[in-house]
Design a protein around this motif. Structure first.
Motif, PDB file in Angstrom:
ATOM      1  N   PHE A  65     136.188  -7.925 127.705  1.00  0.00           N
ATOM      2  CA  PHE A  65     136.090  -9.583 127.773  1.00  0.00           C
ATOM      3  C   PHE A  65     137.409 -10.290 127.103  1.00  0.00           C
ATOM      4  O   PHE A  65     137.342 -10.060 126.019  1.00  0.00           O
ATOM      5  N   ARG A  66     138.224 -10.583 127.810  1.00  0.00           N
ATOM      6  CA  ARG A  66     139.614 -11.344 127.303  1.00  0.00           C
ATOM      7  C   ARG A  66     139.473 -12.766 127.170  1.00  0.00           C
ATOM      8  O   ARG A  66     139.263 -13.334 128.156  1.00  0.00           O
ATOM      9  N   ASP A  67     139.329 -13.060 125.890  1.00  0.00           N
ATOM     10  CA  ASP A  67     139.482 -14.632 125.672  1.00  0.00           C
ATOM     11  C   ASP A  67     140.273 -14.819 124.398  1.00  0.00           C
ATOM     12  O   ASP A  67     139.770 -15.391 123.372  1.00  0.00           O
ATOM     13  N   PRO A  68     141.623 -14.836 124.598  1.00  0.00           N
ATOM     14  CA  PRO A  68     142.547 -15.382 123.447  1.00  0.00           C
ATOM     15  C   PRO A  68     142.883 -16.837 123.174  1.00  0.00           C
ATOM     16  O   PRO A  68     142.505 -17.263 124.234  1.00  0.00           O
ATOM     17  N   PRO A  69     143.010 -17.105 122.096  1.00  0.00           N
ATOM     18  CA  PRO A  69     143.242 -18.576 121.961  1.00  0.00           C
ATOM     19  C   PRO A  69     144.287 -18.944 123.090  1.00  0.00           C
ATOM     20  O   PRO A  69     145.436 -18.543 123.057  1.00  0.00           O
TER      21      PRO A  69
ATOM     22  N   PHE B 177     147.745 -16.826 123.471  1.00  0.00           N
ATOM     23  CA  PHE B 177     148.286 -16.145 122.028  1.00  0.00           C
ATOM     24  C   PHE B 177     148.152 -14.702 122.371  1.00  0.00           C
ATOM     25  O   PHE B 177     147.354 -14.143 122.922  1.00  0.00           O
ATOM     26  N   THR B 178     149.537 -14.056 121.747  1.00  0.00           N
ATOM     27  CA  THR B 178     149.385 -12.648 121.794  1.00  0.00           C
ATOM     28  C   THR B 178     150.135 -12.427 120.348  1.00  0.00           C
ATOM     29  O   THR B 178     150.789 -13.188 119.592  1.00  0.00           O
ATOM     30  N   ARG B 179     149.557 -11.205 119.677  1.00  0.00           N
ATOM     31  CA  ARG B 179     149.884 -10.932 118.373  1.00  0.00           C
ATOM     32  C   ARG B 179     151.452 -10.546 118.249  1.00  0.00           C
ATOM     33  O   ARG B 179     152.043 -10.137 119.181  1.00  0.00           O
ATOM     34  N   SER B 180     151.944 -10.736 117.135  1.00  0.00           N
ATOM     35  CA  SER B 180     153.459 -10.591 116.913  1.00  0.00           C
ATOM     36  C   SER B 180     153.735  -9.174 116.779  1.00  0.00           C
ATOM     37  O   SER B 180     153.154  -8.323 116.338  1.00  0.00           O
TER      38      SER B 180
END
Length: 764
Positions: free
Chosen positions: A333-337, A358-361
């Motif tokens: 389940f994909r639920d990023p900010p 948001f994706t991580r740096s």
């Protein structure tokens, strides 16, 4: 109507466009709103850098963002919540400098250079991203944190579904597996259809799962054919110790219960999702390390760790949750900010909306040049690709399903494909730097090149226990040994290639604290050699590099291995080095080669020695000029790479294991009198125009009329050795660095031989 670029149509407005959301923004953040005008600009230039967006705030609470959020700015609230979220914490745990910047009190941070960027990642397809750069006041370092990806209209690519295993994804994966089964014969090489692990998790009952022993499946009523049943394997991150301690595990105390039924209550999310994915793909069993290895039982752990090449190599499929940061995080389940912005047409009226997720740096230097393809983005923005144990799990697998934040991907030894795309990408040797699943073609020189790629990538991985670096590579060493049975595995290298593989050096690494690098001989090295691995082994070092060798010598021609080109590893010739040692003997502690078990060869490095007879010289510090720092990677803090001259003429390049250039003025110069330069190899040196900027020396070498380097003018490569006892009565030495010398000035292979003598040395 729509604006078209590179064959990709953007649905900017129309009757189907959704109504713009009610979003409140401060005056600063109003500059961030994307309009049709900016999209047209990006279609021409590839990016739109926002002018005027700037703000200074302080960690760890970000009070100015908080004040703006309390005054009603939705984006300041979103940005602050993201910076305070566990997403940033995980990066901070892995890179101490980021943790210090974003978590310690009092650091001033400048938010600026906001902008949208449009990047082509495939023919006719674009990746649209939004970024805010943050500058740290103390160092001036610039970090891309966070990176925010634009997903909803306008849509250069389809936004990822929240359900990572919806019906269309299930169909995509089943078809990809069927194609691989039908057409990729090389993917089956090394996969033993009769093998089953010691234990597996049985998921056939929809209402319960249980642990089963492999021999009962093969020999009991469960066996339906001469081949063993299919099983999946899971490759995932346990996460920080606090999370790992909560992991459901099989132990000596509960194995009886688990053989009857494994309780779903208390099972972490990543295991629940793995069980569901296995069932959805129609696979009856799955291997999961925490359940199939008896935790806390050293004998069982060593036995199973030594068979990882079989467990992952024979799995029907390996499941890889790249977006799961620990065992407590699920991956289906994909639920990023995220935040929704209004989208404006040219007349300024709202015409729709778009979502920023948001994706991580991307914090690894080695990945700054990867393409903006969802496969690469999902890998480098996750924790899975940074962990040590997951490296060989991928390398040993014949094929994998990767559940990413952007898409679901199928990867086998022949090719890979991303959900929603029709094009399969062939696997090559160069991919090993990013993703370690080994290509189907492994033979000849390609084995040696593949191993160096593996070492360079593996040494950038993180371990909770650094000593695990030995065991976490044992399975992969087993795999390579099966392809080169006459060779010996020597503490992370291969005996037949030691003249080149011993030349590893430590390259740039974000986590290095240069303040600790002020000795020729690290004071802790003798104890590490005694307890763990020899000084000449890279196995407990970070960020190992062999690229400088390729940059320094002319290549050999590639072997013709008869490959059909499908899944071929590489067409790039390997550097041609000649072994210049006169004798090299590898010794194991207290045992002859025949008496040592196979497990010892791959799992135990302690006490191994090399006795080498070859050309040795003292380092001529008394005649040398002050060294020069080599900015080989065109960066400011190379530090470990130096260049030496004698009376203004080039002598050699040095790459120290423990000595930073910033420490030159305070180190004891008398230590240099104990140094030995041991020649290992030579290669046909490139002309000054061919050598990379950091390696180039002033050129006065002998060049033939046709521009080729003469055979006698070869580049020399070797090790710096420091005696275990200052006067070296016992003839034993620690490795403390490498050197290479171009055929210029007072350098080169021939000139080195003129002042070297033949000696026998023991490397510990």
């Amino acid at each position: 109507m729509g604006t078209t670029t590179s064959g990709c149509c953007f649905p900017l407005r129309g009757s189907q466009a959704p109504t713009g959301p009610e979003v409140q923004l401060c005056e600063n953040c109003k500059r961030l709103v994307l309009t049709e005008k900016e999209v047209i600009h990006m279609a021409r230039t590839g990016m739109w850098e926002i002018e005027g967006y700037e703000m200074t705030d302080s960690s760890p609470d970000f009070p100015k963002l908080k004040e703006s959020a309390e005054n009603g700015c939705d984006f300041c609230l979103f940005l602050r919540n993201t910076l305070l979220s566990p997403e940033v914490d995980f990066d901070a745990d892995e890179i101490p400098r980021i943790r210090k910047t974003y978590r310690d009190a009092g650091h001033q941070l400048l938010f600026h250079r906001a902008g949208y960027r449009m990047s082509i990642y495939d023919e006719g397809k674009l990746w649209l991203s939004f970024e805010i750069w943050i500058v740290h006041d103390a160092t001036g370092d610039m970090e891309l944190l966070p990176s925010l990806s634009l997903q909803d209209p306008p849509k250069p690519r389809v936004a990822p579904s929240q359900n990572a295993l919806q019906s269309t994804t299930n169909l995509f994966l089943r078809q990809a597996i069927e194609r691989c089964d039908a057409y990729h014969d090389k993917c089956k090489v090394g996969r033993d259809p009769a093998f089953l692990p010691t234990r597996l998790v049985d998921v056939r009952d929809e209402n319960a799962v249980r642990l089963v022993e492999g021999f009962t499946i093969v020999g009991g009523d469960d066996a339906s054919s001469s081949s063993a049943p299919k099983y999946a394997a899971l490759s995932y991150c346990w996460g920080p110790r606090a999370h790992a301690d909560q992991q459901l595990k099989t132990t000596d105390e509960n194995i009886g219960q688990h053989l009857f039924e494994i309780p779903m209550k208390g099972m972490p999310a990543v295991l629940k999702d793995a069980i569901r994915a296995t069932r959805e793909l129609g696979i009856p069993f799955i291997w999961i390390d925490c359940l199939c290895i008896i935790q806390g039982n050293l004998q069982d752990w060593e036995k199973e760790a030594g068979s990882m090449h079989k467990v992952y190599g024979s799995a029907y499929i390996t499941l890889c949750p790249t977006m799961s940061k620990s065992c407590l995080n699920g991956f289906l389940f994909r639920d990023p900010p995220s935040i929704v912005f209004p989208y404006h047409s040219l007349n300024g009226q709202p015409a729709g909306m778009y979502r920023i997720r948001f994706t991580r740096s991307w914090i690894w230097k080695m990945y700054l040049t990867v393409p903006h393809h969802p496969f690469a983005v999902d890998l480098i923005s996750g924790s899975w690709v940074r962990r040590g144990w997951t490296f060989q799990e991928a390398a040993l697998s014949s094929r994998m399903v990767l559940f990413g934040a952007s898409a679901t991907h199928f990867h086998c030894r022949t090719s890979r494909v991303t959900e929603g795309e029709d094009t399969e990408t062939s696997v090559s040797l160069d991919d090993l730097g990013l993703f370690p699943l080994l290509p189907s073609t492994l033979s000849g020189d390609k084995l040696d090149e593949a191993w160096k790629h593996i070492v360079a990538s593996y040494s950038q991985r993180n371990f909770t226990k650094h000593t695990d670096a030995i065991a976490a590579l044992a399975g992969l060493a087993h795999r390579f040994h099966s392809l080169r049975e006459k060779d010996e595995y020597c503490s992370g290298m291969w005996l037949s290639q030691l003249h080149e593989q011993l030349l590893w050096r430590r390259a740039m690494y974000e986590g290095i604290s240069w303040g600790w690098f002020f000795n020729l001989l690290d004071p802790e090295l003798p104890e590490r050699v005694l307890l763990h691995a020899p000084s000449w082994s890279w196995i407990q070092r970070i960020n190992i590099d062999y690229q400088y060798i390729r940059d320094s010598v002319l290549p050999t021609e590639p072997e013709d291995d008869g490959s059909d080109g499908h899944g071929d590893m590489s067409i790039t010739p390997s550097p041609g080095l000649t072994d210049e040692t006169l004798r090299l003997e590898w010794r194991l502690p207290g045992k002859s080669g025949d008496e040592s078990s196979v497990v010892d060869r791959f799992m135990q490095f302690r006490g191994q020695e090399l006795e080498i007879t070859g050309f040795v010289a003292r380092f001529p510090l008394a005649n040398a000029d002050k060294p020069l720092e080599v900015d080989e990677l065109r960066e400011a803090d190379t530090n470990l790479f130096w260049k030496w001259t004698i009376s203004g003429q080039y002598f050699c390049h040095t790459n120290w294991d423990f000595l930073s250039y910033t420490s030159w003025d305070r180190i004891d110069k008398g230590e240099f009198q104990h140094l030995r330069m041991l020649l290992l190899s030579s290669g046909r040196g490139k002309s000054s125009g061919e050598v990379s900027p950091g390696n180039a020396a002033s050129s006065d070498g002998n060049i033939s009329e046709n521009g080729d380097v003469e055979e006698d003018d070869r580049t020399a490569f070797g090790l710096f050795l420091f005696p275990t006892i200052k006067e070296s009565e016992n003839g034993k030495f620690y490795r403390v660095g490498t050197w290479h010398s171009f055929c210029n000035g007072k350098g080169g292979f021939v000139r080195f031989l003129q002042y070297a003598t033949v000696e026998s040395l023991v490397l510990v």
